[in-house]
Scaffold this motif. Structure first.
Motif, PDB file in Angstrom:
ATOM      1  N   ALA A 453      61.838  44.865  81.247  1.00 38.77           N
ATOM      2  CA  ALA A 453      60.456  45.054  80.727  1.00 38.77           C
ATOM      3  C   ALA A 453      59.687  45.871  81.892  1.00 38.77           C
ATOM      4  O   ALA A 453      59.756  46.022  83.005  1.00 38.77           O
ATOM      5  N   THR A 454      58.650  46.438  80.823  1.00 39.85           N
ATOM      6  CA  THR A 454      57.905  47.263  81.703  1.00 39.85           C
ATOM      7  C   THR A 454      56.404  46.574  82.200  1.00 39.85           C
ATOM      8  O   THR A 454      56.033  45.907  81.635  1.00 39.85           O
ATOM      9  N   PRO A 455      56.024  46.507  83.504  1.00 42.95           N
ATOM     10  CA  PRO A 455      55.320  45.481  84.349  1.00 42.95           C
ATOM     11  C   PRO A 455      53.887  45.833  83.613  1.00 42.95           C
ATOM     12  O   PRO A 455      53.467  44.707  83.430  1.00 42.95           O
ATOM     13  N   TRP A 456      53.409  46.977  83.477  1.00 40.83           N
ATOM     14  CA  TRP A 456      52.024  47.216  83.215  1.00 40.83           C
ATOM     15  C   TRP A 456      51.899  46.397  81.649  1.00 40.83           C
ATOM     16  O   TRP A 456      50.706  46.174  81.310  1.00 40.83           O
ATOM     17  N   ARG A 457      52.851  46.694  80.600  1.00 41.06           N
ATOM     18  CA  ARG A 457      52.560  46.022  79.589  1.00 41.06           C
ATOM     19  C   ARG A 457      52.465  44.531  79.389  1.00 41.06           C
ATOM     20  O   ARG A 457      51.736  43.772  78.924  1.00 41.06           O
ATOM     21  N   GLN A 458      53.334  43.929  80.637  1.00 43.58           N
ATOM     22  CA  GLN A 458      53.043  42.472  80.579  1.00 43.58           C
ATOM     23  C   GLN A 458      51.836  41.988  81.191  1.00 43.58           C
ATOM     24  O   GLN A 458      51.136  41.063  81.044  1.00 43.58           O
ATOM     25  N   GLN A 459      51.554  43.040  82.288  1.00 37.73           N
ATOM     26  CA  GLN A 459      50.024  42.530  83.008  1.00 37.73           C
ATOM     27  C   GLN A 459      48.971  42.698  81.809  1.00 37.73           C
ATOM     28  O   GLN A 459      48.036  42.052  81.792  1.00 37.73           O
ATOM     29  N   LEU A 460      48.928  43.801  80.986  1.00 35.91           N
ATOM     30  CA  LEU A 460      48.069  43.938  79.981  1.00 35.91           C
ATOM     31  C   LEU A 460      48.263  42.467  78.941  1.00 35.91           C
ATOM     32  O   LEU A 460      47.227  41.993  78.497  1.00 35.91           O
ATOM     33  N   ALA A 461      49.427  42.234  78.580  1.00 34.14           N
ATOM     34  CA  ALA A 461      49.733  41.148  77.848  1.00 34.14           C
ATOM     35  C   ALA A 461      48.811  39.681  78.357  1.00 34.14           C
ATOM     36  O   ALA A 461      48.273  39.145  77.600  1.00 34.14           O
ATOM     37  N   LEU A 462      49.085  39.569  79.904  1.00 35.11           N
ATOM     38  CA  LEU A 462      48.573  38.259  80.148  1.00 35.11           C
ATOM     39  C   LEU A 462      47.056  38.561  80.356  1.00 35.11           C
ATOM     40  O   LEU A 462      46.529  37.511  79.969  1.00 35.11           O
ATOM     41  N   ILE A 463      46.447  39.491  80.332  1.00 35.76           N
ATOM     42  CA  ILE A 463      44.950  39.526  79.983  1.00 35.76           C
ATOM     43  C   ILE A 463      44.557  39.236  78.996  1.00 35.76           C
ATOM     44  O   ILE A 463      43.463  38.466  78.763  1.00 35.76           O
ATOM     45  N   ILE A 464      45.270  39.728  77.714  1.00 35.97           N
ATOM     46  CA  ILE A 464      44.925  39.166  76.511  1.00 35.97           C
ATOM     47  C   ILE A 464      45.085  37.713  76.303  1.00 35.97           C
ATOM     48  O   ILE A 464      44.345  36.922  75.546  1.00 35.97           O
ATOM     49  N   GLY A 465      46.276  37.031  76.988  1.00 39.19           N
ATOM     50  CA  GLY A 465      46.225  35.778  77.068  1.00 39.19           C
ATOM     51  C   GLY A 465      45.136  35.049  77.595  1.00 39.19           C
ATOM     52  O   GLY A 465      44.811  33.915  77.215  1.00 39.19           O
ATOM     53  N   VAL A 466      44.840  35.469  78.713  1.00 40.19           N
ATOM     54  CA  VAL A 466      43.467  34.882  79.538  1.00 40.19           C
ATOM     55  C   VAL A 466      42.452  34.887  78.697  1.00 40.19           C
ATOM     56  O   VAL A 466      41.881  33.765  78.505  1.00 40.19           O
ATOM     57  N   VAL A 467      42.066  35.719  78.201  1.00 39.52           N
ATOM     58  CA  VAL A 467      40.726  36.008  77.278  1.00 39.52           C
ATOM     59  C   VAL A 467      40.820  34.812  76.229  1.00 39.52           C
ATOM     60  O   VAL A 467      39.913  34.270  75.846  1.00 39.52           O
ATOM     61  N   ALA A 468      42.239  34.805  75.214  1.00 36.89           N
ATOM     62  CA  ALA A 468      42.284  33.904  74.627  1.00 36.89           C
ATOM     63  C   ALA A 468      41.969  32.566  74.830  1.00 36.89           C
ATOM     64  O   ALA A 468      41.648  31.536  74.145  1.00 36.89           O
TER      65      ALA A 468
END
Length: 662
Positions: A453-468
């Motif tokens: 996978a692409t690391p920056w996409r996962q890092q962005l996804a986790l930020i979304i999960g954190v806010v949710a």
């Protein structure tokens, strides 16, 4: 055990999709609510990466364009539900000491969100040191990757069929066993507490005992972490339950179980915290070189981007740029400073406002990076679910409380003591939010590495999960506070109040340090044990060429974690070692070992899914054991049945795998 996976990853496909993000957010909201309740009730939370991956594959299987990359993003977003909800180990302490009567929505949400985002940022430069160039096993990250690979494997080859069968078998067995345990026909554990011979002049010997949890998920974790980590955990458990607890309970009257559990929870855990502290510092020292190399690599990547050659970087090595990491970190510090200022002012500490805000920010910056590195390492060693986040919370609250007691307290009136305790808990909550996400993010990045996978996409996804997750935690906490309350808080009913054990312990530590009555001798003993473990570990590595070792952090975990977690992990480590020795005799040893990894992955999936479902049933039914078919009088029979069934099923699973590969 090798951390690499021989299973070939399917085509990655599109990663960030709108439907994947929406599905990940929905799973996060549900799992976070369940985790908050169960964590306050039982003192533990569920890792949600693998259950989320299974749910995503089931829902998206027939969707056009579905890929392993999209499913990986869903589980990355949802994984925050199992980690950010661990903020309940600190935040309820403010209610328990009577400082808050509820959870102010915007302050609580902002604290969780900013701390979580910082956790993502701090773990980015650690990826190369702790994931890419690291021998750490990352049991849950590897397990999740195997689930994704088998679930998305193309074709119908015999190897894929065997792998899928191993995952399904593990899932069905652990889920089915969990259901029977919930009916109380099988006991959840086998436990006994007793007095040792000898003792004082009255013949009151020290108390001890054992508690073996019939958990296939813990068995699987032991299989995945390997024999030597299991041995280190066993050494820690022996130090606690054959040394510390009997020593501290000698001559103490009372029932063996009550006396032993009191000594362990109130005293021996502090010995474990001291051992974890020394091991964590030593780990950070050893990580200094690879962390610096990782930061240098990130800086080089930034230079390549600035030179307009970003496309030359391999896709699976592209993190969020280090410059952006710095800017986001700085942007998070500004509102954190405002929250510290607002909290200190409302607490009547405005006379030293500048010192508290500046000192608090410096502490958050430095301690957050420390806990990010340590939590990432511990998650890589034994998995996110079993990483002792509450142990890290102990170190953080002791550190901030010491600084407040030494530097700030002499400058303020004596009446501000309780306010300083509250401020210490608030700062700890910020750092703890960083720790929870760092504990999980590197596990996700390990999964991503194994599926390309692409690391920056996962890092962005986790930020979304954190806010949710941050959005839903405060109202759930408020709801539970109004419905049940927390043990020890003003006006709470002891019969119905949620235990919140970690929050109670961390609150007591803050009070003890600031009021000057903490037992430092116990922490010092633990530190000494940690030093001895480091020496033994280094000696073993040199004498055996790295084949044998005694991980100091794992020893600290064995002391600090409850026996109903540690003993089954040890059993799983031995079972995994035996299975791999038998696998070496097969025609294709690596393929046979891989079946063991897949079965262990399924065991984690089944129990994880059922744990979340059962937690939801408990919440909606309002009963502690809504599926129970028998009463307490069946307990002894249930222990025998549970032990026989667990042992028989476990042996049968391993025998089935060996036969299947033949």
């Amino acid at each position: 055990m090798s951390t690499s996976s021989p299973t070939h990853a399917p085509e990655l496909g599109t990663e960030l999709t709108l439907r994947g993000i929406v599905l990940g957010i929905l799973i996060t909201l549900v799992f976070t609510a369940a985790n908050v309740y169960f964590g306050l009730k039982a003192g533990l939370t569920f890792a949600t990466s693998i259950p989320a991956a299974v749910i995503a594959m089931a829902l998206l299987r027939r969707a056009a364009g579905n890929s392993i990359g999209e499913t990986n993003i869903v589980q990355t977003i949802a994984s925050s539900a199992g980690t950010l909800s661990s903020i309940i180990f600190v935040l309820p302490g403010l209610v328990m000491i009577g400082w808050w009567t509820g959870f102010p929505y915007w302050m609580s949400t902002t604290l969780c969100a900013l701390g979580g985002i910082l956790g993502v940022m701090y773990s980015i430069p650690l990826r190369r040191a702790l994931v890419t160039n690291s021998p750490l096993p990352y049991p849950e990250g590897v397990a999740c990757a195997e689930v994704l690979k088998v679930g998305h494997a193309g074709g119908s080859g015999e190897a894929n069929r065997r792998g899928l069968a191993a995952i399904i078998a593990g899932t069905v067995v652990s889920a089915g066993f969990s259901i029977v345990v919930a009916t109380q026909l099988f006991a959840a554990n086998l436990a006994q507490y007793f007095r040792l011979p000898g003792g004082d002049r009255n013949g009151t010997g020290g108390a001890t005992g054992y508690d073996l949890n019939f958990s296939f998920a813990l068995l699987a974790v032991g299989h995945l972490v390997g024999l030597w980590v299991g041995i280190a955990i066993l050494v820690g458990a022996c130090i606690a339950w054959l040394g510390g607890v009997p020593w501290l309970t000698q001559g103490v009257d009372g029932a063996a179980e009550a006396v032993a559990m009191f000594a362990w929870s109130k005293k021996v855990r502090f010995i474990g915290a001291g051992c974890i502290a020394v091991a964590a510092i030593w780990t950070l020292v050893k990580l200094a070189k690879p962390v610096v190399a990782g930061l240098h690599s990130a800086a080089m990547s930034a230079r390549v981007r600035k030179a307009g050659k970003g496309d030359t970087l391999p896709r699976n090595e592209r993190d969020i740029p280090i410059g952006t990491v710095g800017l986001v970190t700085l942007a998070c510090m500004l509102p954190i400073g405002f929250m510290l200022s607002s909290f200190a002012t409302s607490a009547g500490l405005s006379d030293q406002l500048g010192l508290l805000v500046v000192g608090g920010l410096v502490y958050v910056v430095l301690m957050s990076f420390f806990v990010a590195a340590v939590c990432g390492y511990m998650a890589g060693l034994i998995g996110s679910s079993n990483s002792p986040l509450s142990g890290v919370g102990i170190l953080v609250v002791i550190g901030v409380s010491l600084l407040l007691a030494i530097v700030v307290k002499p400058l303020l009136p004596p009446s501000t003591g309780q306010a300083l305790v509250a401020f210490a808990l608030f700062v700890t909550a910020v750092v703890f939010a960083v720790a929870t996400i760092s504990n999980d993010n590197l596990q996700d990045l390990k999964t991503g590495q194994l599926v390309d996978a692409t690391p920056w996409r996962q890092q962005l996804a986790l930020i979304i999960g954190v806010v949710a997750g941050a959005v839903v935690i405060p109202p759930v906490l408020d709801l539970l506070n109004k419905a049940y309350g927390f043990a020890g808080m003003p006006g709470a009913d002891p019969k119905t109040a949620l235990a919140a054990p970690q929050a109670a312990l961390i609150s007591a530590l803050a009070k003890g340090v600031i009021q000057g009555d903490l037992n430092w001798n116990l922490i010092g003993i633990g530190a000494a044990i940690g030093v001895v473990c480091i020496a033994v570990d280094e000696t073993l590595k040199r004498a055996t060429g790295g084949r044998a070792h005694l991980a100091p952090l794992a020893v600290g975990l064995g002391i600090y974690l409850p026996m109903n977690s540690t003993l089954m992990i040890v059993v799983g480590a031995v079972a995994g070692w035996w299975f791999e020795r038998r696998s070496a005799l097969k025609r294709d040893p690596e393929a046979t070992k891989q079946l063991g990894v897949l079965m262990a992955s399924g065991l984690i999936v089944g129990e994880g899914l059922l744990g979340v479902v059962l937690a939801a049933i408990v919440v909606f039914s309002g009963q502690g054991a809504p599926l129970a078919l028998v009463g307490d009088g069946f307990a002894a029979t249930g222990q025998v049945l549970g032990l026989l069934a667990f042992a028989g099923i476990g042996v049968g699973l391993y025998a089935w795998l060996l036969k299947k590969q033949s």
